[in-house]
Every structure is written in C-alpha cells, then in structure tokens.
Scaffold this active site. Sequence first.
Site, PDB file in Angstrom:
ATOM      1  N   LYS A  62       0.864  -1.177   0.000  1.00 38.50           N
ATOM      2  CA  LYS A  62       0.000   0.000   0.000  1.00 38.50           C
ATOM      3  C   LYS A  62       0.896   1.221   0.000  1.00 38.50           C
ATOM      4  O   LYS A  62       2.007   1.187   0.535  1.00 38.50           O
ATOM      5  CB  LYS A  62      -0.855   0.006   1.276  1.00 38.50           C
ATOM      6  CG  LYS A  62      -2.080   0.880   1.203  1.00 38.50           C
ATOM      7  CD  LYS A  62      -3.182   0.182   0.448  1.00 38.50           C
ATOM      8  CE  LYS A  62      -4.515   0.875   0.618  1.00 38.50           C
ATOM      9  NZ  LYS A  62      -5.575   0.069  -0.002  1.00 38.50           N
ATOM     10  N   ASP A 116     -24.709   8.660   7.112  1.00 33.23           N
ATOM     11  CA  ASP A 116     -23.538   9.219   6.435  1.00 33.23           C
ATOM     12  C   ASP A 116     -23.342  10.632   6.964  1.00 33.23           C
ATOM     13  O   ASP A 116     -24.319  11.335   7.233  1.00 33.23           O
ATOM     14  CB  ASP A 116     -23.750   9.251   4.918  1.00 33.23           C
ATOM     15  CG  ASP A 116     -22.423   9.332   4.167  1.00 33.23           C
ATOM     16  OD1 ASP A 116     -22.092   8.410   3.424  1.00 33.23           O
ATOM     17  OD2 ASP A 116     -21.694  10.339   4.350  1.00 33.23           O
TER      18      ASP A 116
HETATM   19  P1  NAD Z   1     -16.294   6.738  -0.133  1.00 26.97           P
HETATM   20  O1  NAD Z   1     -15.409   7.872   0.292  1.00 26.97           O
HETATM   21  O2  NAD Z   1     -16.945   6.804  -1.480  1.00 26.97           O
HETATM   22  O3  NAD Z   1     -17.490   6.551   0.939  1.00 26.97           O
HETATM   23  C1  NAD Z   1     -17.313   6.663   2.318  1.00 26.97           C
HETATM   24  C2  NAD Z   1     -18.574   7.324   2.857  1.00 26.97           C
HETATM   25  O4  NAD Z   1     -18.510   7.306   4.272  1.00 26.97           O
HETATM   26  C3  NAD Z   1     -18.735   8.777   2.427  1.00 26.97           C
HETATM   27  O5  NAD Z   1     -20.031   8.966   1.910  1.00 26.97           O
HETATM   28  C4  NAD Z   1     -18.496   9.567   3.709  1.00 26.97           C
HETATM   29  O6  NAD Z   1     -19.249  10.770   3.758  1.00 26.97           O
HETATM   30  C5  NAD Z   1     -18.961   8.571   4.756  1.00 26.97           C
HETATM   31  N1  NAD Z   1     -18.423   8.753   6.098  1.00 26.97           N
HETATM   32  C6  NAD Z   1     -17.173   9.115   6.470  1.00 26.97           C
HETATM   33  N2  NAD Z   1     -17.072   9.107   7.812  1.00 26.97           N
HETATM   34  C7  NAD Z   1     -18.275   8.706   8.299  1.00 26.97           C
HETATM   35  C8  NAD Z   1     -18.796   8.481   9.588  1.00 26.97           C
HETATM   36  N3  NAD Z   1     -18.055   8.653  10.687  1.00 26.97           N
HETATM   37  N4  NAD Z   1     -20.075   8.072   9.701  1.00 26.97           N
HETATM   38  C9  NAD Z   1     -20.846   7.881   8.616  1.00 26.97           C
HETATM   39  N5  NAD Z   1     -20.404   8.085   7.357  1.00 26.97           N
HETATM   40  C10 NAD Z   1     -19.146   8.496   7.194  1.00 26.97           C
HETATM   41  O7  NAD Z   1     -15.424   5.420   0.028  1.00 26.97           O
HETATM   42  P2  NAD Z   1     -15.759   3.973  -0.543  1.00 26.97           P
HETATM   43  O8  NAD Z   1     -15.008   3.757  -1.810  1.00 26.97           O
HETATM   44  O9  NAD Z   1     -17.237   3.760  -0.504  1.00 26.97           O
HETATM   45  O10 NAD Z   1     -15.055   3.056   0.542  1.00 26.97           O
HETATM   46  C11 NAD Z   1     -15.637   2.866   1.828  1.00 26.97           C
HETATM   47  C12 NAD Z   1     -14.642   2.153   2.737  1.00 26.97           C
HETATM   48  O11 NAD Z   1     -14.310   0.884   2.165  1.00 26.97           O
HETATM   49  C13 NAD Z   1     -13.313   2.891   2.894  1.00 26.97           C
HETATM   50  O12 NAD Z   1     -12.842   2.651   4.201  1.00 26.97           O
HETATM   51  C14 NAD Z   1     -12.392   2.200   1.887  1.00 26.97           C
HETATM   52  O13 NAD Z   1     -11.025   2.281   2.256  1.00 26.97           O
HETATM   53  C15 NAD Z   1     -12.899   0.783   1.977  1.00 26.97           C
HETATM   54  N6  NAD Z   1     -12.656  -0.009   0.756  1.00 26.97           N
HETATM   55  C16 NAD Z   1     -13.080   0.451  -0.436  1.00 26.97           C
HETATM   56  C17 NAD Z   1     -12.835  -0.303  -1.576  1.00 26.97           C
HETATM   57  C18 NAD Z   1     -13.277   0.172  -2.940  1.00 26.97           C
HETATM   58  O14 NAD Z   1     -13.173  -0.605  -3.888  1.00 26.97           O
HETATM   59  N7  NAD Z   1     -13.798   1.386  -3.074  1.00 26.97           N
HETATM   60  C19 NAD Z   1     -12.193  -1.541  -1.471  1.00 26.97           C
HETATM   61  C20 NAD Z   1     -11.804  -2.009  -0.209  1.00 26.97           C
HETATM   62  C21 NAD Z   1     -12.040  -1.220   0.905  1.00 26.97           C
END
Ligand code: NAD
Length: 306
Positions: free
Chosen positions: A36, A161
């Site tokens: 990473k 959210d």
């Molecule tokens: P994203 O940024 O599109 O969505 C995250 C959402 O969480 C946002 O809408 C944000 O406003 C909200 N948020 C942040 N803090 C919050 C809180 N305390 N309470 C409620 N809502 C909150 O990200 P994503 O791509 O949807 O990824 C979500 C998680 O999954 C991340 O931790 C990311 O690292 C992990 N992840 C994503 C992927 C991928 O393919 N996108 C793969 C593996 C892991």
Amino acid sequence: MKVYASFDDAVADVVRLAGAMTLKNALAGLPFGGGKAVLAVPRLADGEARRGMLERYGAFVEGLRGAYVTACDMNTAEADMDVVATRTEHVLGRSTTAGGSGSSAPDTAVGVFHAIRAVCRHVFADDDLTGRSVAIQGVGAVGAVLADLLRGAGATLIVADVDPTRASEVVDRTGARAVTADAILREPCDVLSPCATGGVLNADTIAALACRAVAGAANNQLATDADAERLRARGIVYAPDFAANAGGVIHLAGYETLGWDDARVAARLAAIGATVTEVLRLADADGTTTAEAAARLAADRVSAGR
Ligand code: NAD
C-alpha cells in the site's frame, strides 16, 4: 491520500494497510503479495498541485519497476489513476476511457454482500436476507451500491452518512431509515456494515453495539487487535474486513492483470462468501477470534505460495 497529524502516523497507517493487503490477496486467492502507499499531504490538493503530485508519485512507482502496483483508495479516484498512468504502467483502476477497469467500488459492494450472506448463514443458519436488518455506516461509492443489493434481496436498511445528501439519496431509492452518524453503531440490527472509515470498532463502540454480526467494506475496522476478542466476548460474529472487502482488488487485478472475464470475476466475488464461512468455522473450531483465524488461513496460503 490523506492528511495525517504526523509523519509517524502516516508510516504506522501504511504499514498496517500494507499488511492487510497481504492478508487480503492471500485470502482472495490472488497470486500477489500485498502493498500500500499513502500520500501524506498537508491538505487535499486539487488542480495543478494535485496533478503535479500524482505525476511525481507515478514516477516514484515506476522506479519500483513493478514490485509495487498502485491503485486508488481513500480520497483518490479513477481520474487520479489516469494521471499516475502518465508516468507508470504499474497502476490499476484507471478510467475505462483511459484503458482501465474503472471503479472497483461496485464489485467491493458485491463482495461485502456475499460476506453478509455468509455471516447470516453462520448466525441464523439461513442466508435468505428477506426481513433481515442491516445497518450501513457510510453510503459512499461502496455503501450506496451495497444498499441497493441488500434492498433487492429483501433486507430492511438503516443508513448513516456524515454527508446528509448521500444518506437521503439512498433513503429515497431504497426506503432505508436514516440515523445520525453517531447513532448507527448502536442501532439494533442483525448485521452492522461499516463502510466509512477504519478504527470504528473499539472498546467503547463494541460495548454499545446492538447487532449480531459485523461485515463491511472499511479497511482496518478494528482499532486494535484486542477488539477482535472484545467482539467475540460479546458473541458478535465478525467477518474480518480483509476477507469481506476483497472485491475491489479482485476486480482490479482480475480484469487488468489476470485477464479475467465477467463470469470469472463474479465467481471470485461469490467465493468471498465461502472464504468468510471457512474463517468463521475455523474460529469456532479453534476457539479463537475470527480475525486470528483469517490471519492464520492467509499466512498458510502465503507459505504454500512460497
Ligand atoms: P467513499 O469515500 O466513497 O465513501 C465513504 C462514505 O462514508 C462517504 O459517503 C463519507 O461521507 C462517509 N463517512 C465518512 N465518515 C463517516 C462516519 N463517521 N459516519 C458515517 N459516514 C461516514 O469510500 P468507498 O469507496 O465507498 O469506501 C468505503 C470504505 O471501504 C473505505 O474505508 C475504503 O477504504 C474501503 N474499501 C473500499 C474499496 C473500494 O473498492 N472502493 C475496497 C476495499 C475497501
């Protein structure tokens, strides 16, 4: 890309995230180690400053000559990978117009959906989600798609959210009930799905959980290793994050590196459910936490790979 309080915080985060990638790839049966990168920035830049930084980052990745392959995650998207790709070929997740496989988020959601069905099979001896309640923390790129999948399978949804527009879009589309970002972790439900940020499962939040199981997309959901035991002591079944959220890397590596077609990717996403089931079974058999059982299974696969 993230603003850290200190450089040491950034190093600690990237070491933990890189370790989780090793476990994730091993459990997903992908023939890669794990790595990473974090771009520890003073502020989230845009425009030319962002472009320049991503170009320098691409040149750095190129210097590793393929030992590390980068992709997008927190605060970065396909357009950013398109910029990185101007300096290196060792980047996944470019936009489809630039020759990449696009966002991995929808397939991450599919993988989490399979993980949720697996925990329900384990806890309720039934993976029919009709009438099951699922609380989703964070309805961004992954959480919003997950909400649609769960709704389609008949689940009742509770969402939160910090961005109210995102929550209300999901409410309008799925009939979910929205609660505040603070309250979601305490909502009575069958499954809690953390899909926002890491570190949400700690001594305080675990004591207040009102769910039977946890399965979500966020990386590093446990604040510390001891939190796995805290969940176990409360009888809450935890699908380890690196098992449940492997759909993204399966999408990226599958389409872009391994040349898989849609059917092969779909089969590997479905296999996340079988992996979670295996981890839960091993943890029960060994009287250990699911996090420990998953790490052991992954380590065995890494050894076998060597
Ligand atoms: P994203 O940024 O599109 O969505 C995250 C959402 O969480 C946002 O809408 C944000 O406003 C909200 N948020 C942040 N803090 C919050 C809180 N305390 N309470 C409620 N809502 C909150 O990200 P994503 O791509 O949807 O990824 C979500 C998680 O999954 C991340 O931790 C990311 O690292 C992990 N992840 C994503 C992927 C991928 O393919 N996108 C793969 C593996 C892991």
